[in-house]
Design an enzyme around this catalytic site. Structure first.
Site, PDB file in Angstrom:
ATOM      1  N   MET A  30     -42.290  43.034 -11.094  1.00 59.13           N
ATOM      2  CA  MET A  30     -41.527  41.777 -11.142  1.00 59.13           C
ATOM      3  C   MET A  30     -41.214  41.304  -9.721  1.00 59.13           C
ATOM      4  O   MET A  30     -40.316  40.485  -9.521  1.00 59.13           O
ATOM      5  CB  MET A  30     -40.239  41.974 -11.929  1.00 59.13           C
ATOM      6  N   GLY A  31     -41.937  41.833  -8.736  1.00 61.48           N
ATOM      7  CA  GLY A  31     -41.700  41.406  -7.354  1.00 61.48           C
ATOM      8  C   GLY A  31     -40.474  42.068  -6.764  1.00 61.48           C
ATOM      9  O   GLY A  31     -39.992  43.083  -7.266  1.00 61.48           O
ATOM     10  N   HIS A  34     -40.441  47.100  -3.091  1.00 59.65           N
ATOM     11  CA  HIS A  34     -39.865  48.089  -2.174  1.00 59.65           C
ATOM     12  C   HIS A  34     -40.817  49.272  -2.099  1.00 59.65           C
ATOM     13  O   HIS A  34     -41.938  49.211  -2.650  1.00 59.65           O
ATOM     14  CB  HIS A  34     -38.464  48.494  -2.644  1.00 59.65           C
ATOM     15  N   HIS A  37     -42.560  50.505  -5.333  1.00 53.87           N
ATOM     16  CA  HIS A  37     -43.759  49.731  -5.686  1.00 53.87           C
ATOM     17  C   HIS A  37     -44.903  50.077  -4.727  1.00 53.87           C
ATOM     18  O   HIS A  37     -46.050  50.206  -5.132  1.00 53.87           O
ATOM     19  CB  HIS A  37     -43.480  48.226  -5.572  1.00 53.87           C
ATOM     20  N   VAL A 176     -39.562  57.088  -6.181  1.00 56.63           N
ATOM     21  CA  VAL A 176     -39.298  57.071  -4.739  1.00 56.63           C
ATOM     22  C   VAL A 176     -37.796  56.810  -4.545  1.00 56.63           C
ATOM     23  O   VAL A 176     -37.224  55.918  -5.197  1.00 56.63           O
ATOM     24  CB  VAL A 176     -40.148  55.998  -4.031  1.00 56.63           C
ATOM     25  N   SER A 185     -34.662  50.559  -6.271  1.00 59.54           N
ATOM     26  CA  SER A 185     -34.729  49.558  -7.342  1.00 59.54           C
ATOM     27  C   SER A 185     -34.536  48.189  -6.714  1.00 59.54           C
ATOM     28  O   SER A 185     -33.760  48.033  -5.765  1.00 59.54           O
ATOM     29  CB  SER A 185     -33.612  49.809  -8.351  1.00 59.54           C
ATOM     30  N   SER A 186     -35.217  47.196  -7.263  1.00 53.40           N
ATOM     31  CA  SER A 186     -35.050  45.820  -6.758  1.00 53.40           C
ATOM     32  C   SER A 186     -33.613  45.360  -6.921  1.00 53.40           C
ATOM     33  O   SER A 186     -33.152  44.472  -6.218  1.00 53.40           O
ATOM     34  CB  SER A 186     -35.973  44.867  -7.520  1.00 53.40           C
ATOM     35  N   ARG A 187     -32.894  45.966  -7.877  1.00 55.92           N
ATOM     36  CA  ARG A 187     -31.516  45.530  -8.136  1.00 55.92           C
ATOM     37  C   ARG A 187     -30.504  46.204  -7.211  1.00 55.92           C
ATOM     38  O   ARG A 187     -29.330  45.836  -7.240  1.00 55.92           O
ATOM     39  CB  ARG A 187     -31.159  45.792  -9.593  1.00 55.92           C
TER      40      ARG A 187
HETATM   41  P1  AMP Z   1     -40.324  46.384 -11.616  1.00 55.26           P
HETATM   42  O1  AMP Z   1     -40.757  45.461 -10.525  1.00 55.26           O
HETATM   43  O2  AMP Z   1     -38.911  46.842 -11.524  1.00 55.26           O
HETATM   44  O3  AMP Z   1     -40.714  45.880 -12.993  1.00 55.26           O
HETATM   45  O4  AMP Z   1     -41.176  47.717 -11.410  1.00 55.26           O
HETATM   46  C1  AMP Z   1     -42.571  47.683 -11.354  1.00 55.26           C
HETATM   47  C2  AMP Z   1     -43.091  49.092 -11.389  1.00 55.26           C
HETATM   48  O5  AMP Z   1     -42.587  49.814 -10.272  1.00 55.26           O
HETATM   49  C3  AMP Z   1     -42.647  49.865 -12.646  1.00 55.26           C
HETATM   50  O6  AMP Z   1     -43.719  50.661 -13.117  1.00 55.26           O
HETATM   51  C4  AMP Z   1     -41.514  50.702 -12.121  1.00 55.26           C
HETATM   52  O7  AMP Z   1     -41.297  51.893 -12.859  1.00 55.26           O
HETATM   53  C5  AMP Z   1     -42.010  51.019 -10.715  1.00 55.26           C
HETATM   54  N1  AMP Z   1     -40.886  51.410  -9.855  1.00 55.26           N
HETATM   55  C6  AMP Z   1     -39.715  50.769  -9.686  1.00 55.26           C
HETATM   56  N2  AMP Z   1     -38.898  51.469  -8.874  1.00 55.26           N
HETATM   57  C7  AMP Z   1     -39.573  52.595  -8.527  1.00 55.26           C
HETATM   58  C8  AMP Z   1     -39.273  53.741  -7.703  1.00 55.26           C
HETATM   59  N3  AMP Z   1     -38.095  53.861  -7.087  1.00 55.26           N
HETATM   60  N4  AMP Z   1     -40.210  54.682  -7.573  1.00 55.26           N
HETATM   61  C9  AMP Z   1     -41.418  54.578  -8.195  1.00 55.26           C
HETATM   62  N5  AMP Z   1     -41.767  53.533  -8.989  1.00 55.26           N
HETATM   63  C10 AMP Z   1     -40.856  52.558  -9.148  1.00 55.26           C
END
Ligand code: AMP
Length: 290
Positions: A30-31, A34, A37, A176, A185-187
């Site tokens: 979802m962009g 970090h 990703h 990570v 986390s993006s949040r």
């Molecule tokens: P999102 O952008 O939050 O939808 O995440 C996209 C992908 O990145 C998903 O498969 C998440 O599980 C993965 N992701 C998000 N945070 C982490 C992290 N800290 N370590 C590894 N993968 C992550």
């Protein structure tokens, strides 16, 4: 790096490469990218000839009260990270392109979606399952990579790919973390300085649970109580769930036998944090992954 916005264009691109025998990897995001990703993108780059990162803040996985409108969208920075990592295509569809007038199909994975995040966010996983199915149909990857950070989501994706015979290999990569253990986390950008200071208590609680299992304490209620006490050292942190579960079905385990996943979600102010830890005890020798 190409930026492709329409589903039709990326399907044409992908079909051409597939005919030439090129292997295609997809990292759905979802962009607000970090290092979590980045690790998925990096691992995909090593395994695939052509690499697509999708950046789509999927409206159907947010409830009315969630942060769809304020979700961070630093698209220029995201594209720069993708370029640095050697991504071939950033797929950036619009919501109307993904859900045109007349769209009505929903994919659900009832048992895996029922508990934990599914209870806290009732329509979330139907939105995730539907968008992932659609992304696979549009991008037609051979391999797609997901993060263990969203453990339940990864389990759901594996299940749906198997059940619907989607023919995409799924790889789940380790979480990570920041230096102090907080899962990236993006949040996390929403956390105030005080909230950020106590946020690592969630990963510390999971680590405490792991240590108990390693030390031979296998009763789930005892482990869950210790994890809760760790989080509740910070009065502002509220536990939504801290559970010892079967790593495949995600059902609660009364007692750990060999493998378990410790799942946690907490609230600090208006922010929810989730995290998890896999534990594998074998023949008296315990091993964990991040
Ligand atoms: P999102 O952008 O939050 O939808 O995440 C996209 C992908 O990145 C998903 O498969 C998440 O599980 C993965 N992701 C998000 N945070 C982490 C992290 N800290 N370590 C590894 N993968 C992550």
């Amino acid at each position: 790096m190409k930026i492709i916005r329409t589903p039709h264009s990326i399907t044409v691109w992908s079909e051409r490469l597939r005919r030439e025998g090129v292997t295609i990897g997809l990292v759905p995001t979802m962009g607000a990218l970090h290092d979590g990703h980045r690790s998925l993108i990096h691992a995909a780059r090593l395994q695939c000839d052509a690499l697509v990162v999708s950046i789509f803040v999927n409206p159907t996985q947010f409830s009315q009260t969630e942060d769809l409108s304020t979700y961070p969208r630093p698209i220029t920075r995201d594209r720069a990270l993708c370029r640095e990592e050697g991504v071939d295509v950033c797929f950036e569809p619009t919501a109307p392109a993904m859900y045109p007038d007349g769209f009505q199909t929903t994919v659900t994975v009832p048992a895996i979606a029922r508990r934990w995040e599914g209870t806290a966010r009732p329509h979330h996983f139907a939105g995730v399952a539907t968008v992932v199915t659609k992304l696979f149909g549009i991008v037609r990857p051979h391999l797609a990579l997901f993060g263990q950070k969203d453990y339940q989501q990864a389990a759901l994706v594996r299940r749906l790919v198997h059940d619907l015979s989607l023919g995409v290999a799924i790889q789940v990569r380790p979480t990570v973390r920041e230096r102090d253990g907080l899962a990236m986390s993006s949040r996390n950008v929403y956390l105030s300085a005080d909230e950020r200071r106590v946020a690592p208590l969630l990963s510390q609680a999971l680590q405490a649970g792991k240590q108990m299992i390693v030390g031979g304490i296998l009763d789930a209620a005892t482990i869950e109580q210790r994890m809760r006490q760790t989080v509740e050292q910070a009065p502002d942190m509220h536990v939504e769930y801290l559970a010892v579960c079967d790593p495949d079905s995600l059902e609660p385990l009364p007692v750990v036998v060999t493998r378990a996943v410790l799942l946690g979600a907490v609230r600090i102010g208006s922010i929810r944090l989730i995290d998890n830890l896999l534990v594998n005890r074998q023949a008296g020798k315990s091993r964990t992954t991040r």
